[in-house]
Design a protein around this motif. Structure first.
Motif, PDB file in Angstrom:
ATOM      1  N   ASP A  98       0.835  -1.207   0.000  1.00 36.63           N
ATOM      2  CA  ASP A  98       0.000   0.000   0.000  1.00 36.63           C
ATOM      3  C   ASP A  98       0.865   1.250   0.000  1.00 36.63           C
ATOM      4  O   ASP A  98       0.559   2.238  -0.694  1.00 36.63           O
ATOM      5  N   GLY A  99       1.947   1.230   0.778  1.00 39.59           N
ATOM      6  CA  GLY A  99       2.832   2.386   0.812  1.00 39.59           C
ATOM      7  C   GLY A  99       3.481   2.648  -0.528  1.00 39.59           C
ATOM      8  O   GLY A  99       3.588   3.808  -0.974  1.00 39.59           O
ATOM      9  N   ILE A 100       3.920   1.587  -1.209  1.00 37.86           N
ATOM     10  CA  ILE A 100       4.526   1.733  -2.535  1.00 37.86           C
ATOM     11  C   ILE A 100       3.518   2.306  -3.516  1.00 37.86           C
ATOM     12  O   ILE A 100       3.820   3.225  -4.293  1.00 37.86           O
ATOM     13  N   GLU A 101       2.292   1.768  -3.487  1.00 36.68           N
ATOM     14  CA  GLU A 101       1.257   2.252  -4.399  1.00 36.68           C
ATOM     15  C   GLU A 101       0.940   3.722  -4.146  1.00 36.68           C
ATOM     16  O   GLU A 101       0.795   4.512  -5.087  1.00 36.68           O
ATOM     17  N   ASN A 102       0.857   4.109  -2.873  1.00 38.76           N
ATOM     18  CA  ASN A 102       0.562   5.508  -2.549  1.00 38.76           C
ATOM     19  C   ASN A 102       1.674   6.438  -3.013  1.00 38.76           C
ATOM     20  O   ASN A 102       1.408   7.531  -3.540  1.00 38.76           O
ATOM     21  N   LEU A 103       2.934   6.023  -2.824  1.00 36.27           N
ATOM     22  CA  LEU A 103       4.052   6.856  -3.257  1.00 36.27           C
ATOM     23  C   LEU A 103       4.082   6.971  -4.782  1.00 36.27           C
ATOM     24  O   LEU A 103       4.335   8.053  -5.325  1.00 36.27           O
ATOM     25  N   ALA A 104       3.827   5.873  -5.487  1.00 36.65           N
ATOM     26  CA  ALA A 104       3.815   5.914  -6.953  1.00 36.65           C
ATOM     27  C   ALA A 104       2.704   6.834  -7.457  1.00 36.65           C
ATOM     28  O   ALA A 104       2.912   7.626  -8.392  1.00 36.65           O
ATOM     29  N   LYS A 105       1.529   6.732  -6.844  1.00 40.35           N
ATOM     30  CA  LYS A 105       0.413   7.598  -7.254  1.00 40.35           C
ATOM     31  C   LYS A 105       0.744   9.063  -7.007  1.00 40.35           C
ATOM     32  O   LYS A 105       0.516   9.924  -7.872  1.00 40.35           O
ATOM     33  N   LEU A 106       1.307   9.357  -5.852  1.00 39.21           N
ATOM     34  CA  LEU A 106       1.672  10.736  -5.520  1.00 39.21           C
ATOM     35  C   LEU A 106       2.739  11.254  -6.471  1.00 39.21           C
ATOM     36  O   LEU A 106       2.689  12.413  -6.930  1.00 39.21           O
ATOM     37  N   THR A 107       3.713  10.414  -6.817  1.00 36.82           N
ATOM     38  CA  THR A 107       4.770  10.827  -7.749  1.00 36.82           C
ATOM     39  C   THR A 107       4.179  11.152  -9.116  1.00 36.82           C
ATOM     40  O   THR A 107       4.579  12.143  -9.747  1.00 36.82           O
ATOM     41  N   GLY A 108       3.235  10.341  -9.574  1.00 36.81           N
ATOM     42  CA  GLY A 108       2.578  10.634 -10.840  1.00 36.81           C
ATOM     43  C   GLY A 108       1.850  11.963 -10.804  1.00 36.81           C
ATOM     44  O   GLY A 108       1.897  12.740 -11.778  1.00 36.81           O
ATOM     45  N   GLU A 109       1.187  12.248  -9.697  1.00 37.87           N
ATOM     46  CA  GLU A 109       0.456  13.523  -9.582  1.00 37.87           C
ATOM     47  C   GLU A 109       1.412  14.711  -9.596  1.00 37.87           C
ATOM     48  O   GLU A 109       1.157  15.728 -10.260  1.00 37.87           O
ATOM     49  N   VAL A 110       2.523  14.594  -8.876  1.00 35.63           N
ATOM     50  CA  VAL A 110       3.497  15.697  -8.848  1.00 35.63           C
ATOM     51  C   VAL A 110       4.118  15.879 -10.232  1.00 35.63           C
ATOM     52  O   VAL A 110       4.345  17.014 -10.680  1.00 35.63           O
ATOM     53  N   PHE A 111       4.396  14.765 -10.933  1.00 32.29           N
ATOM     54  CA  PHE A 111       4.940  14.862 -12.288  1.00 32.29           C
ATOM     55  C   PHE A 111       3.949  15.579 -13.204  1.00 32.29           C
ATOM     56  O   PHE A 111       4.347  16.442 -14.006  1.00 32.29           O
ATOM     57  N   ASP A 112       2.665  15.230 -13.113  1.00 33.89           N
ATOM     58  CA  ASP A 112       1.660  15.868 -13.973  1.00 33.89           C
ATOM     59  C   ASP A 112       1.585  17.367 -13.704  1.00 33.89           C
ATOM     60  O   ASP A 112       1.455  18.173 -14.645  1.00 33.89           O
ATOM     61  N   GLU A 113       1.666  17.750 -12.435  1.00 36.83           N
ATOM     62  CA  GLU A 113       1.670  19.179 -12.094  1.00 36.83           C
ATOM     63  C   GLU A 113       2.876  19.876 -12.714  1.00 36.83           C
ATOM     64  O   GLU A 113       2.766  20.986 -13.256  1.00 36.83           O
ATOM     65  N   ALA A 114       4.032  19.228 -12.622  1.00 35.08           N
ATOM     66  CA  ALA A 114       5.251  19.827 -13.172  1.00 35.08           C
ATOM     67  C   ALA A 114       5.182  19.893 -14.694  1.00 35.08           C
ATOM     68  O   ALA A 114       5.588  20.905 -15.295  1.00 35.08           O
ATOM     69  N   ALA A 115       4.676  18.833 -15.349  1.00 35.33           N
ATOM     70  CA  ALA A 115       4.617  18.803 -16.807  1.00 35.33           C
ATOM     71  C   ALA A 115       3.756  19.940 -17.346  1.00 35.33           C
ATOM     72  O   ALA A 115       4.053  20.507 -18.409  1.00 35.33           O
ATOM     73  N   ALA A 116       2.706  20.283 -16.619  1.00 35.08           N
ATOM     74  CA  ALA A 116       1.862  21.408 -17.042  1.00 35.08           C
ATOM     75  C   ALA A 116       2.661  22.709 -17.034  1.00 35.08           C
ATOM     76  O   ALA A 116       2.443  23.586 -17.891  1.00 35.08           O
ATOM     77  N   ARG A 117       3.599  22.852 -16.098  1.00 31.90           N
ATOM     78  CA  ARG A 117       4.438  24.058 -16.049  1.00 31.90           C
ATOM     79  C   ARG A 117       5.496  24.045 -17.144  1.00 31.90           C
ATOM     80  O   ARG A 117       5.942  25.114 -17.602  1.00 31.90           O
ATOM     81  N   TRP A 118       5.945  22.844 -17.548  1.00 32.13           N
ATOM     82  CA  TRP A 118       6.997  22.760 -18.552  1.00 32.13           C
ATOM     83  C   TRP A 118       6.526  23.164 -19.942  1.00 32.13           C
ATOM     84  O   TRP A 118       7.318  23.633 -20.756  1.00 32.13           O
ATOM     85  N   ARG A 119       5.247  22.946 -20.238  1.00 28.70           N
ATOM     86  CA  ARG A 119       4.743  23.191 -21.591  1.00 28.70           C
ATOM     87  C   ARG A 119       4.909  24.656 -21.958  1.00 28.70           C
ATOM     88  O   ARG A 119       4.463  25.551 -21.250  1.00 28.70           O
ATOM     89  N   GLY A 120       5.575  24.880 -23.072  1.00 31.68           N
ATOM     90  CA  GLY A 120       5.765  26.236 -23.569  1.00 31.68           C
ATOM     91  C   GLY A 120       6.795  27.047 -22.823  1.00 31.68           C
ATOM     92  O   GLY A 120       6.920  28.256 -23.050  1.00 31.68           O
ATOM     93  N   SER A 121       7.562  26.392 -21.935  1.00 29.44           N
ATOM     94  CA  SER A 121       8.528  27.148 -21.126  1.00 29.44           C
ATOM     95  C   SER A 121       9.946  27.057 -21.663  1.00 29.44           C
ATOM     96  O   SER A 121      10.889  27.494 -21.004  1.00 29.44           O
ATOM     97  N   GLY A 122      10.132  26.450 -22.845  1.00 27.73           N
ATOM     98  CA  GLY A 122      11.473  26.297 -23.405  1.00 27.73           C
ATOM     99  C   GLY A 122      12.100  24.990 -22.959  1.00 27.73           C
ATOM    100  O   GLY A 122      11.420  24.060 -22.525  1.00 27.73           O
ATOM    101  N   GLU A 123      13.430  24.919 -23.034  1.00 30.64           N
ATOM    102  CA  GLU A 123      14.130  23.670 -22.731  1.00 30.64           C
ATOM    103  C   GLU A 123      14.127  23.394 -21.221  1.00 30.64           C
ATOM    104  O   GLU A 123      14.290  24.304 -20.416  1.00 30.64           O
ATOM    105  N   ILE A 124      13.938  22.131 -20.887  1.00 31.11           N
ATOM    106  CA  ILE A 124      14.069  21.697 -19.493  1.00 31.11           C
ATOM    107  C   ILE A 124      15.027  20.513 -19.450  1.00 31.11           C
ATOM    108  O   ILE A 124      15.156  19.766 -20.423  1.00 31.11           O
ATOM    109  N   SER A 125      15.715  20.331 -18.335  1.00 26.45           N
ATOM    110  CA  SER A 125      16.537  19.151 -18.107  1.00 26.45           C
ATOM    111  C   SER A 125      15.662  18.110 -17.411  1.00 26.45           C
ATOM    112  O   SER A 125      15.197  18.339 -16.288  1.00 26.45           O
TER     113      SER A 125
END
Length: 400
Positions: A98-125
């Motif tokens: 359950d802990g692994i699943e919760n961390l994976a889900k949370l990581t996906g959510e944080v990635f999605d939030e970040a990806a929305a900021r990356w769009r149109g912002s130029g190059e990212i590492s």
């Protein structure tokens, strides 16, 4: 006959050092010296079994520079019953489904939030950005309080600890400073949490963990908390390698994009096998030993060639081809795929956070495959003389 001291050869060749020697020695154990100490280098599934059979210890085999940067004075510097007692803390926290699943889900959510900021912002590492995503997700999951301004600084320090463990000069200095800074900070967090009632959050579990009826001292508890957060953030190396793989083998993208979980796990395993992360593992003989025809006197170093094993044709057919399909329908043996150690993680020194690495990387590569991006002109070479290695450019992406 033993080879002369190989310290400078390792510094020059990095990951290629032991595989090159093993070819010259026709796969036999290599008898040499490293750092002025007698050493025997071994590789292969039988060697992994030997390495973890209990006659080797790790607490004084780790170079001081590695302890001062990567691991700190915690579970990695223990052996025997002390190691088992401390390891139980990590098994309970990091191998809970359950802990692994919760961390994976949370990581996906944080990635999605970040990806929305990356769009149109130029190059990212993607390396830098995924490190921030992972650090934010794992600190939320553990319950570590984070001010807005702390997030980037923590990610930088965690990456510095890993990036400087096998180096000298500026990288080592940054790594040592980062560890000292974060150990002080996490010690203060531990002390504050101990004034509160225990909760199931990992931060509270570590803070209130008892051994022989006593709390760990705050600094040791801080080290162990970092030993959850640091390796989770280090998954950024594998994200960078996965990006490299998607660029070189674009045919892998479709099944990842479609959310094929079996193929995704196979892709993750192949990234962990194919790309360089740990060059070798070290331990010290507790008594006179013999492996194959090599005599290993008490106190000698034993080096397990991780990178060489992952590219050994006797273990992996066509090892220099990137083929996720090799893991479809194939159980991953405890002694064949060893990027985070071998054997049973519940009882030995294999990393108990390996399942978290697999889950997080699977979550992120599926999202990466779905992103609409391109790679601008850049250097994608991976320098095997640099430990830890990664693509020279990051890689850099432009998200549409």
């Amino acid at each position: 006959m033993a080879l002369p001291d190989q310290t400078l050869a390792f510094a020059a060749k990095g990951y290629a050092w032991l595989p090159d020697l093993r070819r010259r020695w026709h796969g036999r154990p290599i008898e040499t010296r490293v750092g002025g100490q007698r050493a025997v280098a071994i590789s292969g599934p039988d060697a992994v079994r030997f390495f973890y059979d209990g006659d080797l210890e790790r607490h004084d085999a780790l170079p001081p520079n590695v302890v001062a940067t990567l691991f700190g004075k915690g579970v990695h510097t223990l052996d025997g019953e002390a190691h088992q007692a401390r390891k139980a803390l990590f098994v309970a926290l990091l191998m809970n489904a359950d802990g692994i699943e919760n961390l994976a889900k949370l990581t996906g959510e944080v990635f999605d939030e970040a990806a929305a900021r990356w769009r149109g912002s130029g190059e990212i590492s993607i390396f830098d950005e995924s490190a921030r995503v992972l650090a934010e997700a794992v600190t939320r999951w553990t319950g570590v309080p984070q001010e807005e301004g702390d997030r980037n600084a923590l990610a930088r320090d965690l990456i510095a600890m890993v990036d400087g463990f096998a180096s000298a000069g500026p990288r080592f200095a940054r790594a040592r400073s980062a560890r000292r800074r974060q150990e002080r900070r996490f010690s203060q967090i531990i002390e504050a949490v101990r004034r509160e009632e225990p909760t199931p959050e990992p931060l509270s579990v570590v803070a209130h963990h008892l051994e022989d009826g006593y709390l760990l001292d705050a600094r040791t508890a801080a080290v162990e908390l970092i030993n959850i957060i640091r390796p989770t953030t280090a998954v950024a190396w594998f994200v960078a390698f996965a990006t490299h793989a998607l660029d070189r083998w674009p045919g892998t993208r479709a099944r990842l994009r479609a959310g094929d979980d079996d193929y995704t796990k196979a892709f993750v395993h192949e990234v962990r096998r194919f790309y360089p992360f740990a060059p070798f593992l070290g331990a010290r003989a507790t008594r006179d030993l013999r492996y194959q025809r090599a005599e290993i006197p008490k106190g000698a170093l034993v080096l397990l060639d991780v990178y060489g094993q992952h590219h050994d044709p006797r273990v992996w057919p066509e090892p220099y081809e990137f083929r996720p399909e090799r893991f479809l329908g194939r159980p991953v043996g405890e002694f064949e795929l060893i990027p985070q150690g071998g054997g049973d993680p519940r009882t030995g020194h294999r990393c108990p956070g390996e399942k978290i690495t697999i889950a997080l990387l699977g979550t992120l590569v599926q999202r990466l495959a779905k992103l609409d991006y391109y790679l601008p002109p850049q250097k994608m070479e991976i320098d095997l003389s640099r430990v830890p290695a990664r693509p020279a450019s990051g890689p850099r992406l432009v998200i549409n």
